[in-house]
Write an enzyme that holds these catalytic residues in place. Structure first.
Site, PDB file in Angstrom:
ATOM      1  N   GLU A 165      48.592  36.634  48.093  1.00  0.00           N
ATOM      2  CA  GLU A 165      48.502  36.491  49.546  1.00  0.00           C
ATOM      3  C   GLU A 165      49.634  35.617  50.091  1.00  0.00           C
ATOM      4  O   GLU A 165      50.215  35.907  51.148  1.00  0.00           O
ATOM      5  CB  GLU A 165      47.142  35.904  49.927  1.00  0.00           C
ATOM      6  CG  GLU A 165      45.963  36.844  49.706  1.00  0.00           C
ATOM      7  CD  GLU A 165      45.604  37.045  48.238  1.00  0.00           C
ATOM      8  OE1 GLU A 165      44.975  38.067  47.922  1.00  0.00           O
ATOM      9  OE2 GLU A 165      45.966  36.180  47.393  1.00  0.00           O
ATOM     10  N   GLN A 213      40.298  50.932  30.432  1.00  0.00           N
ATOM     11  CA  GLN A 213      39.676  52.216  30.742  1.00  0.00           C
ATOM     12  C   GLN A 213      40.059  53.280  29.716  1.00  0.00           C
ATOM     13  O   GLN A 213      39.219  54.060  29.257  1.00  0.00           O
ATOM     14  CB  GLN A 213      40.096  52.678  32.144  1.00  0.00           C
ATOM     15  CG  GLN A 213      39.266  53.816  32.707  1.00  0.00           C
ATOM     16  CD  GLN A 213      37.848  53.378  33.062  1.00  0.00           C
ATOM     17  OE1 GLN A 213      37.578  52.197  33.195  1.00  0.00           O
ATOM     18  NE2 GLN A 213      36.954  54.327  33.190  1.00  0.00           N
ATOM     19  N   SER A 235      47.548  26.190  48.054  1.00  0.00           N
ATOM     20  CA  SER A 235      48.599  26.752  48.908  1.00  0.00           C
ATOM     21  C   SER A 235      48.980  25.782  50.027  1.00  0.00           C
ATOM     22  O   SER A 235      50.117  25.785  50.503  1.00  0.00           O
ATOM     23  CB  SER A 235      48.131  28.079  49.503  1.00  0.00           C
ATOM     24  OG  SER A 235      47.810  29.000  48.474  1.00  0.00           O
ATOM     25  N   GLY A 294      38.263  52.668  26.548  1.00  0.00           N
ATOM     26  CA  GLY A 294      36.812  52.809  26.656  1.00  0.00           C
ATOM     27  C   GLY A 294      36.061  51.619  26.094  1.00  0.00           C
ATOM     28  O   GLY A 294      36.428  50.466  26.324  1.00  0.00           O
ATOM     29  N   GLY A 295      35.024  51.896  25.324  1.00  0.00           N
ATOM     30  CA  GLY A 295      34.210  50.827  24.752  1.00  0.00           C
ATOM     31  C   GLY A 295      35.009  49.895  23.868  1.00  0.00           C
ATOM     32  O   GLY A 295      34.782  48.681  23.854  1.00  0.00           O
ATOM     33  N   GLU A 337      51.723  29.860  40.789  1.00  0.00           N
ATOM     34  CA  GLU A 337      53.011  29.756  41.498  1.00  0.00           C
ATOM     35  C   GLU A 337      53.027  30.563  42.791  1.00  0.00           C
ATOM     36  O   GLU A 337      54.017  31.188  43.153  1.00  0.00           O
ATOM     37  CB  GLU A 337      54.166  30.161  40.573  1.00  0.00           C
ATOM     38  CG  GLU A 337      54.315  29.184  39.409  1.00  0.00           C
ATOM     39  CD  GLU A 337      55.644  29.278  38.710  1.00  0.00           C
ATOM     40  OE1 GLU A 337      56.657  29.501  39.382  1.00  0.00           O
ATOM     41  OE2 GLU A 337      55.670  29.119  37.482  1.00  0.00           O
TER      42      GLU A 337
END
Length: 380
Positions: free
Chosen positions: A367, A336, A132, A339-340, A363
């Site tokens: 922040e 999620q 940055s 799951g597995g 790019e």
């Protein structure tokens, strides 16, 4: 306001979907596993006009706008973030820098080859110790008659190994001087110019990343882009447009994760019914759908401003920041929901999540986007 896709966008979307299903999807897991950059696939996309989408026809490009460019990247991102990243970096950074800031001679020499895919393009700003904080770059160019001698290194460069031409930003003046950085066109094979592959990446593994090394590389003055000392200002303008491409790619990755989640939720049964019937899953899908739509609207708004040559620094940062974070959230929710299974390479969720994370870094980190946005909204 008209939110419908225009005819060119519809055509390109279908073309990219067909190409991705035939040329990319069957190979993406192997490319990801091997960290293989499919150069030949890139060149095929050049033949389709995808490597010079917004470059005018007089320079060998397709002559479209950022609307079509965004549409293409969304479709690529839905299938493979790595391939999409390579297309984005080639178009927005290397090719874009020469198009927007190069001389007519430079445009005629390089753009037709870049737009056709004969040449693969790279772009170098980041260094091993300056990300940055680009104003502190250590790579230097010293004038020697009609040439410049470049020494130093650039890091995290897309297509650093396979690229035929690279636009690099190097210091020609004092450190921290915004007028002390200049852009040069470096060609593969120049004595002293080499690259080392960076491997073991978390995601976008089908996109090649490398460190560029310059050891007394002699570059003719004809390869200076624009005026000496104007490189940093050029780079900031290029990154404004480049952020739209990362936003678009993020939208594609997010939408790919969302669509895979919907498909899985309708097919996967628990307690005697598809899991999509459970509010916990349905609400996740609702959140994903809403955020993807919002990210796409921000991205197309920035593209509109780019097309109409209006200031879009703030809107580009909005789009890049929001869309990249949405991509990560959608990737995470996809894992999620599955799951597995979502935690294995057999299913697409984990790759979407790994690819998405780079979007919040490349790019300009999330922040840095907040820095850009806050500066813009607080201007007196």
């Amino acid at each position: 306001m008209n939110f419908d896709l225009n005819e060119n966008q519809k055509m390109i979307a279908q073309m990219v979907r067909d190409f991705a299903e035939k040329e990319i999807r069957p190979n993406l897991n192997q490319w990801d596993k091997d960290e293989y950059f499919p150069v030949e696939t890139m060149k095929k996309m050049g033949e389709l006009g995808l490597l010079g989408i917004y470059i005018p026809e007089q320079y060998g490009g397709s002559g479209f706008t950022y609307d079509e460019y965004v549409t293409a990247l969304i479709e690529l991102g839905k299938v493979c973030g790595g391939v999409g990243l390579s297309v984005a970096a080639h178009n927005s950074l290397c090719t874009g820098h020469i198009y927007y800031h190069g001389s007519e001679e430079q445009k005629m020499k390089y753009l037709p080859k870049l737009a056709s895919g004969e040449f693969i393009g790279a772009w170098g700003l980041t260094e091993p110790n300056t990300g940055s904080d680009a104003m502190r770059m250590k790579t230097t160019a010293v004038r020697d008659g009609d040439d410049w001698i470049i020494n130093g290194a650039k890091n995290w460069i897309t297509h650093g190994l396979s690229g035929d031409v690279a636009v690099v930003l190097v210091r020609t003046g004092e450190e921290l001087d915004s007028n002390g950085i200049t852009a040069f066109i470096i060609e593969k094979g120049m004595p002293g110019f080499s690259a080392v592959k960076i491997g073991d990446k978390l995601g976008v593994r089908a996109s090649e990343t490398a460190e560029l090394i310059f050891e007394n590389v002699r570059v003719p003055n004809a390869n200076v882009i624009g005026e000496v000392g104007q490189g940093f200002k050029q780079a900031m303008q290029i990154l404004d447009g480049g952020r739209i491409s990362i936003a678009a790619l993020s939208c594609g990755v997010a939408r790919g994760a969302y669509e895979a989640s919907v498909k899985y939720a309708k097919e996967r049964e628990q307690f005697g019914k598809p899991i999509s019937h459970f509010q916990a899953i349905a609400f996740k899908l609702a959140d994903m759908a809403t955020e993807v739509e919002a990210a796409e609207l921000l991205t197309f708004q920035a593209a509109y401003l780019k097309n109409t040559k209006q200031s879009m620094t703030r809107q580009g940062a909005y789009a890049k920041y929001y869309a990249s974070e949405v991509a990560v959230r959608c990737g995470n929710e996809a894992v999620q929901i599955m799951g597995g299974y979502g935690y294995t390479r057999e299913y697409p969720a984990e790759k979407f999540l790994r690819d998405a994370k780079l979007m919040t870094i490349g790019e300009g980190t999330s922040e840095i986007q907040k820095v850009v946005i806050s500066r813009e909204i607080l201007k007196s």
